[in-house]
Design a protein around this motif. Structure first.
Motif, mmCIF file in Angstrom:
data_model
loop_
_atom_site.group_PDB
_atom_site.id
_atom_site.type_symbol
_atom_site.label_atom_id
_atom_site.label_comp_id
_atom_site.label_asym_id
_atom_site.label_seq_id
_atom_site.Cartn_x
_atom_site.Cartn_y
_atom_site.Cartn_z
ATOM 1 N N CYS A 113 25.362 -102.752 11.558
ATOM 2 C CA CYS A 113 26.721 -102.229 11.567
ATOM 3 C C CYS A 113 27.694 -103.283 12.054
ATOM 4 O O CYS A 113 28.799 -103.422 11.542
ATOM 5 N N LEU B 94 14.290 -100.284 15.918
ATOM 6 C CA LEU B 94 15.003 -99.817 14.728
ATOM 7 C C LEU B 94 16.473 -99.527 15.042
ATOM 8 O O LEU B 94 17.369 -99.858 14.259
ATOM 9 N N SER B 95 16.704 -98.894 16.188
ATOM 10 C CA SER B 95 18.092 -98.564 16.535
ATOM 11 C C SER B 95 18.910 -99.815 16.796
ATOM 12 O O SER B 95 20.080 -99.905 16.404
ATOM 13 N N LEU B 96 18.302 -100.789 17.449
ATOM 14 C CA LEU B 96 19.024 -102.044 17.679
ATOM 15 C C LEU B 96 19.339 -102.736 16.361
ATOM 16 O O LEU B 96 20.423 -103.277 16.158
ATOM 17 N N LEU C 14 33.849 -99.891 20.992
ATOM 18 C CA LEU C 14 32.585 -100.564 20.688
ATOM 19 C C LEU C 14 31.702 -100.606 21.936
ATOM 20 O O LEU C 14 30.503 -100.286 21.890
ATOM 21 N N ASP D 254 28.394 -106.515 9.480
ATOM 22 C CA ASP D 254 29.040 -106.378 8.191
ATOM 23 C C ASP D 254 30.447 -106.981 8.284
ATOM 24 O O ASP D 254 31.328 -106.432 8.925
ATOM 25 N N VAL E 288 21.211 -93.156 25.985
ATOM 26 C CA VAL E 288 20.127 -92.447 25.286
ATOM 27 C C VAL E 288 18.794 -93.133 25.562
ATOM 28 O O VAL E 288 17.770 -92.477 25.813
ATOM 29 N N LEU E 289 18.822 -94.456 25.562
ATOM 30 C CA LEU E 289 17.589 -95.223 25.792
ATOM 31 C C LEU E 289 17.040 -94.948 27.200
ATOM 32 O O LEU E 289 15.842 -94.654 27.377
ATOM 33 N N SER F 64 30.420 -97.303 22.724
ATOM 34 C CA SER F 64 29.353 -96.905 21.806
ATOM 35 C C SER F 64 28.005 -97.431 22.287
ATOM 36 O O SER F 64 27.003 -96.711 22.314
ATOM 37 N N TRP F 65 27.978 -98.705 22.664
ATOM 38 C CA TRP F 65 26.716 -99.287 23.123
ATOM 39 C C TRP F 65 26.283 -98.679 24.461
ATOM 40 O O TRP F 65 25.093 -98.544 24.725
ATOM 41 N N VAL G 149 24.489 -95.634 23.538
ATOM 42 C CA VAL G 149 23.135 -95.921 23.038
ATOM 43 C C VAL G 149 22.207 -96.253 24.206
ATOM 44 O O VAL G 149 21.059 -95.782 24.276
ATOM 45 N N GLY H 122 11.221 -97.167 17.876
ATOM 46 C CA GLY H 122 12.544 -96.529 17.810
ATOM 47 C C GLY H 122 13.629 -97.420 18.360
ATOM 48 O O GLY H 122 14.701 -97.566 17.767
ATOM 49 N N VAL H 123 13.377 -98.046 19.486
ATOM 50 C CA VAL H 123 14.387 -98.945 20.083
ATOM 51 C C VAL H 123 14.696 -100.098 19.146
ATOM 52 O O VAL H 123 15.861 -100.446 18.914
ATOM 53 N N SER I 29 19.739 -101.243 13.504
ATOM 54 C CA SER I 29 20.806 -100.465 12.856
ATOM 55 C C SER I 29 22.165 -100.834 13.415
ATOM 56 O O SER I 29 23.127 -101.053 12.679
ATOM 57 N N GLY I 30 22.232 -100.920 14.750
ATOM 58 C CA GLY I 30 23.511 -101.286 15.376
ATOM 59 C C GLY I 30 23.947 -102.665 15.000
ATOM 60 O O GLY I 30 25.127 -102.929 14.734
#
Lengths: 606, 223
Positions: B22, B14-16, B99, B25, B109-110, B102-103, B106, B11-12, B18-19
């Motif tokens: 983002c 995958l989330s990293l 930004l 891009d 949550v971790l 946001s981190w 995250v 999960g960690v 994903s971030g």
């Protein structure tokens, strides 16, 4: 007493001398101005006469450029056939301050306005006036015979002339008309209403509130002319007589014609009134009847967008501003110019034109004549472009009936092209045009701004905080899911292990009991009980391992899953001793007891 | 026990990932400096509405930039538009960039998730587990507070047209209720067929053309 009676008679006699010859049933106020034309530097006499009890409100007129000074007031009492008739007069000196033509408004709402012409010093008009005699025509009067279309009343005091430009019209068509009321100076005391048409088939529209005033000589007599303009429309087809009428109050002569002719020689109402020769009477003056033919509009060739406009029209259109942004309201303007019944000129303009959003138009009418027969009607429709680029607005059209051509006409405007830019609100992240930046002035204001920053820094694709972006939200969501899954996994494993250990403990205790029974059967030399207990001990331990009930563990399953011959033989001996009574000696039981203990230990270790 | 840890690690990672996707891009990207310079350009041209709009946008990316704040005040003063009041909560909650916040969220949550997982597998002392849980909740609270402070800005619009009429209904004709000056900041509450329903700081509401008011953040990207 005698002195008092003398003074009363004296007052009566004196008051009778200047009394106007008016016998009024109701109060009458009128004003005269003499002369009607003067030269700058001279004054005119403005007289307001009230033939009544004197309670009527008289307003002193205020005219820019004219100075009004009250120079005298008088009250008179007239005895006619034993009836006392009071009257009062106010004499006002009118002194012009500039040359020109002045209209002096009526002193009461019912009285008509007067015109005073003031000539500059040394002008021809002034010279003519200086030599004019009261009985002669004033210089502004013209004409000496009865013009065509004029039918004077029997006493020659007034006339009403109705001028209609055509004798054949269409239903709904609007035609301009003129109604001219001629009133002989000094003989008509008041106008008691507006002129109107007789009959119910005609409608008068836009009758002018204030008539045009002029003066004219007719048969050598001065007449005041009041001209109303209006437009006439007819509501149904057919042939109708058309005539107009107007109510007036005139002064009827009470003296003989021969004596009145003498009065007329003075040509001045003041002198006529002075001798008291007339009495007021209400009359209705009618115009000569005319025949009007009204035609129905043809059905053939009637356009779908015809809304009843009859006349002669042209069409123009434009859009403002000529360029705009997406979402910015623009105004599409359609002008219908010409003459006709503008109240029926209508247009829905544009409806559902891609990529435009259209709204209902509103219209305004600018008349170029007093009766709203000529002019232009402007339709303004707000429209909003939804796409950038060069957009084309389709041509507009308007249909009407042309009575002169006797057919329907449709006029079209030209298509319009508009350049639509992307909305500034949407493209606000784009830099302004380079030309703009180059021309940006360095002034006091710009010097107060903090300087530009060096380009660079952290780049972002969206201004929305990442924690509100769906893609970024995937990160904490995945974390939450992962931790939830991990926690669930831990909990399940724990509970599963707990269940297994509990079941094993129960199986172990049962096995121990069976093994004890087996040992006791071996000591007692009871092979049947021995092998039965051994089989049950093995069933308990294997059932706990295979997660099944103890009774479900059979010899066939043992052979299939374990391939152990000793356990299979123990199961077989147990069945044999139970059902056939086969006896095994003590040595054999001891050996089988060791086998069973070994197998139980092996299975427990697994 | 090992498989649970494997789930968390997956999960960690995958989330990293994903971030980082983002963040990586790079199409149509802009920075606080670019927006600030753009706003300066508009200000020099006298387009105060566009200038205020871009200063507001720049301040979203760089909330502590003094130049942005100074020029925003300066341009508002030049266009005779009052400065919107900012509370202490607003100042504190917007201290960090979205930004970063946001981190932090995250990470919260971790940490919170790990603390709960550690309690499940009896890893570490109880005091450590509790401390980690509190830390994670606090970090999440920082993100939530930032969102609350930014919410009005996310739904704000800046008047970019001079003397923008505010109408009683979303149509371009009819009598205007009142007129908005350029560079005024308003709250956008609804949109209908090219018109925005706005509310001023004084509480007056009405419809304006979408071309006359630009949202600080494009409508589609706002939840």
């Amino acid at each position: 007493m005698r002195a008092n009676r003398k003074s009363v008679w004296l007052i009566v006699l004196i008051s009778m001398l200047p009394a106007p010859g008016a016998l009024a049933d109701e109060q009458l106020v009128y004003a005269t101005i003499q002369p009607a034309q003067i030269t700058l530097g001279e004054s005119a006499k403005f007289t307001i006469t009230n033939l009544g009890d004197g309670t009527s409100a008289v307003t002193m007129p205020v005219v820019p450029g004219l100075k009004f000074e009250v120079i005298g007031r008088s009250r008179q009492i007239e005895l006619i056939n034993g009836t006392t008739l009071p009257s009062s007069s106010i004499v006002v000196r009118v002194t012009p301050q500039v040359a020109g033509i002045f209209t002096i408004p009526g002193v009461t709402p019912k009285t008509q306005p007067l015109v005073l012409q003031v000539n500059p010093p040394g002008s021809a008009g002034a010279a003519a006036l200086s030599t004019a005699k009261p009985a002669n025509a004033p210089p502004i009067l013209s004409g000496a015979s009865v013009p065509k279309g004029i039918h004077l009343t029997e006493d020659g005091s007034a006339y009403l002339r109705l001028t209609v430009p055509k004798r054949e019209v269409y239903v709904g068509e609007s035609i301009p008309i003129e109604m001219e009321v001629g009133m002989r100076s000094g003989f008509v005391s008041s106008l008691n209403g507006l002129p109107k048409l007789t009959g119910e088939n005609f409608a008068l529209n836009n009758l002018s509130h204030q008539p045009e005033r002029s003066e004219k000589l007719i048969e050598g007599q001065p007449f005041v002319l009041l001209t109303w303009r209006s437009s006439l429309s007819v509501v149904k087809p057919g042939t109708f007589p058309l005539m107009a009428q107007v109510p007036l109050t005139v002064k009827i002569r009470t003296r003989s014609k021969r004596q009145s002719d003498l009065d007329d020689q003075f040509g001045d109402p003041f002198w006529q009134n002075f001798f008291g020769t007339t009495t007021p009477k209400d009359i209705t003056v009618e115009s000569p009847a005319q025949e009007l033919r009204v035609l129905e509009l043809p059905l053939a060739g009637r356009p779908a967008d015809f809304h009843g406009a009859i006349g002669s029209f042209a069409l123009e259109s434009d859009i403002s501003p000529g360029k705009g942004d997406v979402g910015e309201p623009l105004t599409l303007r359609m002008r219908v110019i010409g003459s006709g019944n503008f109240d029926r000129v209508d247009s829905a303009m544009l409806q559902r034109v891609d990529p435009w959003k259209t709204y209902p138009p509103k219209s305004t009418f600018n008349s170029s004549d007093p009766v709203a027969h000529k002019g232009e009607k402007i339709f303004e429709q707000p429209i909003i472009a939804s796409k950038p680029g060069v957009q084309t607005l389709p041509a507009l059209s308007f249909s009407y009936f042309d009575p002169s051509l006797r057919r329907y006409e449709t006029v079209h405007s030209s298509a319009l092209q508009v350049t639509i830019s992307p909305a500034q609100a949407d493209s606000s992240l784009a830099a302004p045009a380079p030309g703009d930046s180059a021309s940006s002035p360095v002034n006091e204001f710009t010097q107060g701004l903090k300087p530009d920053h060096a380009a660079g820094g952290r780049l972002a694709r969206s201004l929305t905080p990442p924690y509100l972006q769906q893609r970024f939200l995937a990160a904490p969501c995945l974390l939450v899911l992962a931790f939830t899954a991990a926690c669930i996994g831990v909990r399940r494993r724990r509970s599963s292990a707990g269940r297994l250990s509990g079941r094993n403990r129960v199986a172990s205790r049962a096995t121990e009991r069976k093994l004890a029974q087996m040992e006791a059967a071996a000591r007692a030399g009871n092979p049947g009980l021995f092998f039965t207990s051994a089989r049950e001990a093995l069933q308990e331990i294997l059932a706990a391992r295979w997660q099944v009930a103890a009774g479900e563990v059979t010899a066939a399953q043992v052979q299939e899953r374990l391939g152990n011959d000793d356990i299979g033989r123990i199961f077989a001996f147990a069945d044999e001793s139970k059902y056939s009574g086969y006896d095994v000696d003590d040595t054999d039981l001891g050996r089988w007891a060791r086998v069973v203990r070994r197998e139980v230990a092996v299975e427990a270790a697994r | 026990m090992k498989s649970a840890l494997k789930w968390a690690a997956l999960g960690v990672s995958l989330s990293l990932a994903s971030g980082s996707i983002c963040a990586q891009d790079t199409e149509n990207e802009f920075s606080a400096a670019n927006l600030y310079n753009l706003a300066n350009l508009y200000a020099r041209q006298g387009k105060f509405g566009m200038a205020v709009l871009n200063y507001e946008r720049a301040s979203l990316l760089a909330p502590n930039d003094r130049d942005i704040e100074a020029n925003l005040k300066y341009v508002r003063a030049a266009s005779h538009v009052s400065e919107p009041p900012r509370s202490t909560f607003d100042l504190v909650a917007r201290r960090l960039s979205p930004l970063t916040v946001s981190w932090i969220g995250v990470l919260g949550v971790l940490i919170g998730g790990l603390s709960v997982l550690a309690a499940q597998i009896s890893f570490g002392g109880a005091w450590m587990q509790r401390a980690a849980l509190v830390l994670g909740i606090l970090m999440l609270a920082v993100t939530v507070c930032n969102g609350i402070a930014l919410w009005p800005t996310l739904h704000a619009g800046v008047v970019i047209g001079a003397q923008t009429p505010v109408r009683v209904s979303p149509v371009p004709m009819g009598e205007a209720l009142f007129v908005l000056p350029e560079a005024e900041t308003v709250k956008v509450t609804a949109e209908h067929e090219g018109f925005l329903l706005i509310k001023t700081r004084s509480g007056r509401a009405g419809w304006v053309s979408r071309s006359a008011v630009a949202r600080v953040i494009a409508h589609k990207s706002i939840p």
